[in-house]
Enzyme design. Structure first.
Site: not given
Length: 259
Positions: A149, A162, A166
């Site tokens: 991402s 998060y 990533k």
């Protein structure tokens, strides 16, 4: 001309979103076998059954393997059942990811741990398990593709758990490219921008937030899962045969839009 004729493709988190779009695109591009991983609850069970029917109608053979990707045994089962059904694995799309949006200062430790376990640990488990198979099969080799991402390159107030997973996934694929090149295994990452999927469905219900994200892009719209499936299939194909250790940003221009 098909891009992935007769390829056996393994996709984690295949029941919806990016994983589902990839499964359908691989089938359209001539993949002969699809190993579809899904969580295994009632909702994803129904979703994968519907997807299986669509993929079969496109001419591909399918097996579906349930399980929590955060558990090491799940990856072992995915590979074992895939090889039992098809004899080999040519492509992996490591797609499973969660992002329970949370404020950093109030984030429960459990949220951090679960996000890391699913996103990073789960990616490591399935990449290693598939790479072990690819290194020993004849002919040797294959293509490993991880869905990372742009959140691994940028900051977000509610993504302090998060984004780091990533960033680590992107770096994992770079290191795997170095470690696995001698086996003919390519390892690359795709970094989506804001894609309209279940992972951010609740967040994008905020009209102001949605409009802001749309305006950040240069193409004037959010991405959809099919926008990611194309680059993924490209990386799996012989058109990308000299690409390894690469990171492809697919975000409608959001990342470069500084002003």
């Amino acid at each position: 001309m098909s891009l992935t004729p007769n390829k056996v493709v393994c996709i984690t988190g295949a029941s919806r979103g990016i994983g589902r779009a990839c499964a359908l695109e691989f089938a359209k591009q001539g993949a002969s076998g699809l190993i579809l991983h899904y969580l295994g609850d009632a909702e994803t069970e129904q979703e994968v059954q519907a997807l299986t029917a669509e993929v079969k109608a496109l001419g591909a053979h399918v097996i579906a393997v349930p399980g929590d990707i955060a558990a090491l045994e799940t990856s072992k089962q995915i590979v074992a059942r895939g090889v039992e059904a098809f004899g080999r694995i040519d492509v992996l799309v490591s797609n499973v990811g969660i992002c329970p949006f949370a404020d950093f200062l109030a984030m429960p430790l459990e949220t951090w741990e679960r996000t890391r376990q699913v996103n990073l640990d789960g990616t490591f488990y399935i990449v290693q398990a598939v790479a072990q198979q690819m290194s020993t099969q004849v002919p040797q080799g294959g293509s490993l593709i991880a869905i990372s991402s742009i959140s691994g390159l940028l900051g977000g107030a509610q993504q302090c758990h998060y984004g780091p997973t990533k960033a680590a996934i992107t770096n994992l694929m770079q290191n795997c490219a170095v470690a696995l090149g001698k086996y003919g295994i390519r390892a690359n990452a795709v970094l989506p921008g804001t894609i309209a999927t279940d992972i951010n469905k609740e967040d994008l219900k905020n009209d102001a937030k949605r409009e802001y994200m749309v305006n950040r892009t240069l193409l004037g719209r959010l991405g959809n899962p099919e926008d990611i499936a194309g680059p993924v299939v490209f990386l799996a194909s012989n058109l990308a045969r000299y690409m390894t250790g690469s990171s492809i940003i697919v975000d409608g221009g959001l990342f470069v839009n500084f002003q």
